[in-house]
Design a protein around this motif. Structure first.
Motif, mmCIF file in Angstrom:
data_model
loop_
_atom_site.group_PDB
_atom_site.id
_atom_site.type_symbol
_atom_site.label_atom_id
_atom_site.label_comp_id
_atom_site.label_asym_id
_atom_site.label_seq_id
_atom_site.Cartn_x
_atom_site.Cartn_y
_atom_site.Cartn_z
ATOM 1 N N ASN A 220 0.842 -1.204 0.000
ATOM 2 C CA ASN A 220 0.000 0.000 0.000
ATOM 3 C C ASN A 220 0.874 1.248 0.000
ATOM 4 O OD1 ASN A 220 -2.514 -1.395 0.198
ATOM 5 N ND2 ASN A 220 -2.137 -1.717 2.377
ATOM 6 N N ILE A 221 0.575 2.167 -0.898
ATOM 7 C CA ILE A 221 1.252 3.463 -0.935
ATOM 8 C C ILE A 221 0.204 4.560 -1.027
ATOM 9 C CG2 ILE A 221 2.732 4.995 -2.303
ATOM 10 C CD1 ILE A 221 4.366 2.605 -3.104
ATOM 11 N N HIS A 222 0.302 5.538 -0.143
ATOM 12 C CA HIS A 222 -0.561 6.726 -0.175
ATOM 13 C C HIS A 222 0.370 7.883 -0.504
ATOM 14 C CE1 HIS A 222 -4.548 8.243 1.817
ATOM 15 N NE2 HIS A 222 -4.394 8.677 0.571
ATOM 16 N N GLY A 223 0.239 8.439 -1.721
ATOM 17 C CA GLY A 223 1.241 9.396 -2.167
ATOM 18 C C GLY A 223 0.671 10.659 -2.760
ATOM 19 N N ALA A 224 1.562 11.575 -3.084
ATOM 20 C CA ALA A 224 1.199 12.850 -3.703
ATOM 21 C C ALA A 224 2.253 13.215 -4.730
ATOM 22 C CB ALA A 224 1.069 13.945 -2.651
ATOM 23 N N LEU A 225 1.901 14.149 -5.618
ATOM 24 C CA LEU A 225 2.832 14.561 -6.667
ATOM 25 C C LEU A 225 2.624 16.032 -7.001
ATOM 26 C CD1 LEU A 225 4.930 13.879 -8.882
ATOM 27 C CD2 LEU A 225 2.994 13.342 -10.380
ATOM 28 N N ASN A 226 3.717 16.774 -6.972
ATOM 29 C CA ASN A 226 3.726 18.161 -7.425
ATOM 30 C C ASN A 226 4.294 18.174 -8.840
ATOM 31 O OD1 ASN A 226 4.762 20.855 -7.995
ATOM 32 N ND2 ASN A 226 4.370 21.328 -5.842
ATOM 33 N N LEU A 227 3.490 18.561 -9.825
ATOM 34 C CA LEU A 227 3.926 18.500 -11.212
ATOM 35 C C LEU A 227 4.985 19.548 -11.552
ATOM 36 C CD1 LEU A 227 0.623 17.811 -13.188
ATOM 37 C CD2 LEU A 227 2.540 16.253 -12.833
ATOM 38 N N GLU A 228 5.082 20.599 -10.752
ATOM 39 C CA GLU A 228 6.083 21.632 -11.017
ATOM 40 C C GLU A 228 7.471 21.180 -10.585
ATOM 41 O OE1 GLU A 228 7.006 26.358 -10.069
ATOM 42 O OE2 GLU A 228 5.308 25.356 -9.116
ATOM 43 N N THR A 229 7.556 20.589 -9.401
ATOM 44 C CA THR A 229 8.847 20.177 -8.850
ATOM 45 C C THR A 229 9.085 18.679 -8.938
ATOM 46 O OG1 THR A 229 7.937 19.875 -6.621
ATOM 47 C CG2 THR A 229 8.709 22.087 -7.214
ATOM 48 N N PHE A 230 8.030 17.915 -9.214
ATOM 49 C CA PHE A 230 8.039 16.460 -9.211
ATOM 50 C C PHE A 230 8.388 15.903 -7.836
ATOM 51 C CE2 PHE A 230 7.655 12.912 -12.256
ATOM 52 C CZ PHE A 230 6.808 13.520 -13.160
ATOM 53 N N ASP A 231 8.150 16.684 -6.805
ATOM 54 C CA ASP A 231 8.265 16.164 -5.447
ATOM 55 C C ASP A 231 7.144 15.153 -5.243
ATOM 56 O OD1 ASP A 231 9.249 15.986 -2.791
ATOM 57 O OD2 ASP A 231 7.613 17.294 -2.109
ATOM 58 N N ALA A 232 7.469 13.990 -4.692
ATOM 59 C CA ALA A 232 6.487 12.915 -4.564
ATOM 60 C C ALA A 232 6.520 12.306 -3.169
ATOM 61 C CB ALA A 232 6.737 11.841 -5.614
ATOM 62 N N PRO A 233 6.026 13.030 -2.158
ATOM 63 C CA PRO A 233 5.983 12.460 -0.805
ATOM 64 C C PRO A 233 4.993 11.304 -0.743
ATOM 65 C CG PRO A 233 4.737 14.506 -0.887
ATOM 66 C CD PRO A 233 5.420 14.371 -2.216
ATOM 67 N N PHE A 234 5.261 10.349 0.132
ATOM 68 C CA PHE A 234 4.335 9.229 0.273
ATOM 69 C C PHE A 234 4.509 8.593 1.635
ATOM 70 C CE2 PHE A 234 8.214 7.146 -1.002
ATOM 71 C CZ PHE A 234 8.178 5.895 -0.394
ATOM 72 N N VAL A 235 3.497 7.835 2.038
ATOM 73 C CA VAL A 235 3.576 7.008 3.231
ATOM 74 C C VAL A 235 3.245 5.582 2.803
ATOM 75 C CG1 VAL A 235 3.022 8.860 4.842
ATOM 76 C CG2 VAL A 235 1.157 7.513 3.863
ATOM 77 N N GLU A 236 3.703 4.635 3.599
ATOM 78 C CA GLU A 236 3.490 3.221 3.288
ATOM 79 C C GLU A 236 2.681 2.588 4.423
ATOM 80 O OE1 GLU A 236 5.985 -0.928 2.754
ATOM 81 O OE2 GLU A 236 7.025 0.920 3.312
ATOM 82 N N PRO A 237 1.356 2.805 4.429
ATOM 83 C CA PRO A 237 0.540 2.329 5.551
ATOM 84 C C PRO A 237 0.160 0.858 5.407
ATOM 85 C CG PRO A 237 -0.866 3.442 3.985
ATOM 86 C CD PRO A 237 0.546 3.536 3.432
ATOM 87 N N THR A 238 -0.169 0.246 6.534
ATOM 88 C CA THR A 238 -0.734 -1.098 6.489
ATOM 89 C C THR A 238 -2.099 -1.074 5.828
ATOM 90 O OG1 THR A 238 0.435 -1.683 8.527
ATOM 91 C CG2 THR A 238 -1.412 -3.093 7.888
ATOM 92 N N THR A 239 -2.861 -0.010 6.124
ATOM 93 C CA THR A 239 -4.172 0.199 5.531
ATOM 94 C C THR A 239 -4.291 1.646 5.086
ATOM 95 O OG1 THR A 239 -5.154 -1.448 7.020
ATOM 96 C CG2 THR A 239 -6.672 0.057 5.908
ATOM 97 N N VAL A 240 -4.807 1.877 3.898
ATOM 98 C CA VAL A 240 -5.070 3.235 3.433
ATOM 99 C C VAL A 240 -6.390 3.690 4.041
ATOM 100 C CG1 VAL A 240 -5.547 4.676 1.424
ATOM 101 C CG2 VAL A 240 -3.787 2.917 1.301
ATOM 102 N N ASP A 241 -6.321 4.713 4.901
ATOM 103 C CA ASP A 241 -7.512 5.168 5.618
ATOM 104 C C ASP A 241 -7.327 6.622 6.035
ATOM 105 O OD1 ASP A 241 -5.637 4.992 7.667
ATOM 106 O OD2 ASP A 241 -6.555 3.232 8.608
#
Length: 220
Positions: free
Chosen positions: A75-96
């Motif tokens: 499971n990956i819960h992530g984000a993406l900034n198209l200007e900088t291509f910064d892609a923070p994410f968390v790796e939860p047991t459950t997406v909630d």
């Protein structure tokens, strides 16, 4: 006889054309008028399956390629900034709701100079639940949430990043254990995206289109 061998396109069943057009216009206006102290992130969850994914590729004529199968997922819960291509994410047991808040907190931490961070994501219940509402109610919260139109994953560029990830990590590959499977996925997000994001910019874009059932024959 007037026939050709073709694969049907996948269309969202109830995506509203007018809502898609309104979102695209809103997004264009937002980016065209975005102050320097604001940012826009697209967010989504992905669940890569520890299940070998056969995919088309070049093979020597007469050969009979095959890959072994497996089972499980990450499971990956992530984000993406198209200007900088910064892609923070968390790796939860459950997406909630908890993982949603963890991701929003990470987005804030990665944007210390931004007064407002617009986060665009879908209408999953956990994106609107009590955990997220409590996070947004903080006095100095800098997150501004924007909901995508229902049933419109094609309006979320991070979906295109997930497709690139699969092509690099999961397609036509067999991993002996789930740990061997998870590590390349996490490495792709942590190392490959920051270092090689310029290679992906033509594939991961906000070049949106409106999906309509007009001018197609829907196979029932």
């Amino acid at each position: 006889m007037g026939f050709e061998y073709r694969k049907p396109k996948a269309l969202p069943r109830v995506a509203d054309v007018e809502k898609q057009a309104a979102f695209i216009a809103f997004h264009t206006n937002l980016l065209n008028n975005l102050p320097a102290d604001e940012a826009v992130d697209f967010s989504d969850a992905v669940h890569p399956e520890y299940q070998s994914k056969p995919s088309h590729g070049w093979a020597r004529k007469g050969s009979n390629p095959a890959i072994q199968t497996t089972s499980g997922r990450v499971n990956i819960h992530g984000a993406l900034n198209l200007e900088t291509f910064d892609a923070p994410f968390v790796e939860p047991t459950t997406v909630d709701g908890v993982s949603s808040v963890q991701l929003l907190a990470k987005i804030e931490a990665r944007n210390p100079d931004k007064r407002i961070i617009h986060v665009i994501w879908d209408n999953a219940p956990y994106h609107k639940g009590p955990n997220v509402r409590a996070f947004l109610s903080r006095k100095n919260c800098r997150i501004h949430l924007i909901q995508l139109p229902p049933y419109c994953p094609h309006l979320n560029p991070i979906e295109r990043l997930w497709a690139v990830m699969h092509s690099h990590v999961t397609h036509n590959r067999h991993y002996p254990t789930q740990k061997h499977f998870a590590n390349p996925i996490l490495n792709f997000m942590r190392e490959v995206v920051p270092k090689k994001w310029r290679n992906f910019r033509d594939q991961v874009t906000d070049n949106f289109r409106i999906i309509s059932h007009r001018n197609v024959r829907v196979v029932l």
